[in-house]
Design a protein around this motif. Sequence first.
Motif, PDB file in Angstrom:
ATOM      1  N   LEU A 149       0.847  -1.188   0.000  1.00 42.36           N
ATOM      2  CA  LEU A 149       0.000   0.000   0.000  1.00 42.36           C
ATOM      3  C   LEU A 149       0.882   1.238   0.000  1.00 42.36           C
ATOM      4  N   CYS A 150       0.376   2.311  -0.525  1.00 39.15           N
ATOM      5  CA  CYS A 150       1.113   3.575  -0.553  1.00 39.15           C
ATOM      6  C   CYS A 150       0.963   4.263   0.796  1.00 39.15           C
ATOM      7  N   GLU A 151       1.535   3.641   1.805  1.00 38.25           N
ATOM      8  CA  GLU A 151       1.429   4.154   3.171  1.00 38.25           C
ATOM      9  C   GLU A 151       2.739   3.873   3.897  1.00 38.25           C
ATOM     10  N   PHE A 152       3.204   4.854   4.665  1.00 38.79           N
ATOM     11  CA  PHE A 152       4.403   4.673   5.476  1.00 38.79           C
ATOM     12  C   PHE A 152       4.272   5.528   6.723  1.00 38.79           C
ATOM     13  N   GLU A 153       4.467   4.907   7.884  1.00 35.89           N
ATOM     14  CA  GLU A 153       4.378   5.572   9.186  1.00 35.89           C
ATOM     15  C   GLU A 153       3.094   6.398   9.317  1.00 35.89           C
TER      16      GLU A 153
END
Length: 129
Positions: free
Chosen positions: A38-42
């Motif tokens: 997914l285009c998600e980080f922290e």
Amino acid sequence: MKMELTGVNWVLAAAGFLLWTSGGSAAPMECHFNSRALCEFEGRHYSLGETWMDNACMQCTCLHPVGVGCCETVHRPVDFPAWCEVRVEPVTCKVFLVQTADPRLPCSPGEANKDPSHGSLQLHQQLEG
């Protein structure tokens, strides 16, 4: 003639871009593509084309809806004495060559005969000679 990047063509174009941007005159760096990521980080969500740096010094690019592509950002040395190891500082992504026996001490590749594990043997030989 208008060309649209969709599906597989878009993934190939994005992967080519990632490989091109990670190139250079030094040793090649690796890139990875994860179609399930997914285009998600922290806790932050990223849109198509947005990039971020992860904790392993990998620069990732959102390729929504097809996944995430990540490339290394640091050039790791490959030719150094066996008694040394590479350390990468997570926040700054700086690369350090340190002694395996004591990572607090720097390793100088030009000093190949100064293996710290043989230091006492070399001193003993000098005293006997």
